[in-house]
Scaffold this active site. Sequence first.
Site, PDB file in Angstrom:
ATOM      1  N   HIS A 124       0.843  -1.190   0.000  1.00 22.49           N
ATOM      2  CA  HIS A 124       0.000   0.000   0.000  1.00 22.49           C
ATOM      3  C   HIS A 124       0.882   1.245   0.000  1.00 22.49           C
ATOM      4  CE1 HIS A 124      -3.137   2.816   0.770  1.00 22.49           C
ATOM      5  NE2 HIS A 124      -2.459   3.290   1.791  1.00 22.49           N
ATOM      6  N   HIS A 173     -10.213  10.984   4.833  1.00 22.42           N
ATOM      7  CA  HIS A 173      -9.883  12.180   5.615  1.00 22.42           C
ATOM      8  C   HIS A 173     -11.074  13.112   5.755  1.00 22.42           C
ATOM      9  CE1 HIS A 173      -6.021  10.629   4.111  1.00 22.42           C
ATOM     10  NE2 HIS A 173      -5.697  10.842   5.361  1.00 22.42           N
ATOM     11  N   CYS A 189      -6.399   4.821   2.818  1.00 23.16           N
ATOM     12  CA  CYS A 189      -6.005   4.320   4.147  1.00 23.16           C
ATOM     13  C   CYS A 189      -6.385   5.295   5.261  1.00 23.16           C
ATOM     14  CB  CYS A 189      -4.504   4.098   4.178  1.00 23.16           C
ATOM     15  SG  CYS A 189      -3.584   5.631   4.018  1.00 23.16           S
TER      16      CYS A 189
END
Length: 599
Positions: free
Chosen positions: A435, A488, A524
């Site tokens: 990732h 986010h 992520c």
Amino acid sequence: MRGTVHEPVLASGQATAVLGSVKSATAALAAAGVPINLVVYYDDLEASVYREVVQLPVAAISLDFCGVPGAAHGCATAALIDELGFPKDKRLGAGIIDGRSIWRDDGTASKLLTALRAKLGADQPISVQSSTTLQHVPYDVTPETGLPADLVSRLAFALQKLEEMVTLASSSGAEAAAPLASFGAGYGASESTTTVPEAMYSRSESYEARRGKQPTFAPFPTTTIGSFPQTAAIRRARLQYKRGALSEERYRERIGAEIGYVIGVQEALGVDVLVHGEPERSDMVEYFGLKLDGYAFTEQGWVQSYGSRYVRPPIVAGDVSRAAPMTVHEYALAQALTARPVKGMLTGPVTMLNWSFPRKDIPRSAQAFQIALALRAEVADLEAAGCAIVQVDEPALREGLPLKGARWEAYLDWAVRAFRLSVAGAAPGTQIVTHLCYSSFEDILPAIDAMDADVLTIENSRSDNEMIRALASAGYARDVGPGVYDVHSPVVPTVEFLADKLRSFGSTGILGGDASRIWVNPDCGLKTRRWEEVLPAMRNMVEASRLVREEVRAGKWGEGVVVVKVAGKAASAGQGDQPQRRLQRLLQLRRLRLWWMAT
Ligand SMILES: CN1c2c(nc(N)[nH]c2=O)NC[C@@H]1CNc1ccc(C(=O)N[C@@H](CCC(=O)N[C@@H](CCC(=O)N[C@@H](CCC(=O)O)C(=O)O)C(=O)O)C(=O)O)cc1
Ligand SMILES: N[C@@H](CCS)C(=O)O
């Protein structure tokens, strides 16, 4: 009035493109009568740039004499001054105390200062200062009573660095330049394990050969990048455990319960490849540092990360090795609860190093290889425990690139080798996922390919598929998992938004439109969100995947157009109310779990 102008860009490969602007800005400030201290750091200047910089109409020039901790470059400033001199009419800001390393000066600073004074003469104004801002190091080493005394004696955080500067500045001439403390003996004295046989950097079979031996899934398989919300209850339990108020057994039970909940959630949502959720990890780097020999920890060594977050980077204090399995217990716990595959979840060697405080006495590459060997053993143990998919996160790989493009090749060479060393022992049938995030990667595509991972999951949601297009144009041929929504933001993406996102991948040409090789995952960082946001977002993500999966099966995807507009709820006939019911069940489950954590 006087001013300080920070221009680290002058130490990058782009200096010539901005020199004109720096010249006119400093000229304007000089014309206004403002004495300027021009500060350049994070690397040394190229000779051609140095020649221009010393002619700028500024009162002082501050330069970095220390370079990158553990790297063989960046410290040519002293040689430049030696060769080209320094103007008498300007003050030299001598950045001789390393602002990015946590190690006490080993005498290098005083030697540099002595040499500068000898070269430039007693009448040259020189300020003793740190090579960079001190925001990269923790505040004070004094409260660190838990660290071995001999390690503490080698550490200098911000306050100690200020003391070092004062000591150096108040010394006059060569005779007062006494070395402060040595890093050499004891910690980090040994040579590292750099002589790894070449074969250990490569998987036993090529990507094409091993792909057919690895797990396969329906089009648009769903997964996540690893963490699930780190709730206040989890952090509180960890704190109680650290303070001895909660026994290890009870703490483990709580972490186990959280893993059980996370598995239950993913099962209920219908995620294809599950994760255990990382509840046992305060942080993806700190956690592994705690488990590895050779690392040391501060109690209070917080530094700011990406503006608004705080991390406590572990210290590479000696040769790194693995004492015992680090993740197998949590993996096995999770896998025992489900028939679906659970991913093993590791932090890669380059990220471990880039987000730690490294040693200065051996190269960074050697430290990364030591960490890689420890991770390699962990991959083997995960496989032995039945794990068929192992994710090795490298979010800091891109961030670690040196400022100057000319230095990239050397960095990427060892960084890619370290990653490969950590995973190459895996059996051909084990799917290795990596990732990458927090940056754009178009300029390092060959290095990404050279990592030889089977699946690349990548931050994508905020870039309008730029990265996917770049991968497609480069002919990238391995499975990809572009982030489909931005974690986010607290906004819960709708099924319609997510389905359109999946459809939009078709127009990028990625993998020739083979949707079984395009993973559906969020970006992520789910650990930073609340369950109340994660549950509906994940539900919508899985639903969108199902929806577009059906379109693919009906041959409607890959035409590069938006095929179906979904109104409100999921459109799959006869199932419209199921997601809602599932969500209600999950929220009930969550209430139960909160009750359990509180008792
Ligand atoms: C992905 N990122 C990371 C970076 N570096 C890392 N090392 N790790 C990363 O994940 N760099 C780039 C990005 C930056 N992004 C993030 C995102 C989120 C965080 C984060 O959540 N930070 C937390 C602190 C995390 C933590 O370790 N918490 C501890 C407990 C903290 C603690 O010490 N508590 C006090 C008492 C608290 C109380 O309740 O009384 C104590 O122990 O005394 C834990 O979980 O155990 C944050 O709050 O900022 C970081 C980087
Ligand atoms: N597995 C980690 C990756 C962060 S980049 C997480 O999901 O938080």
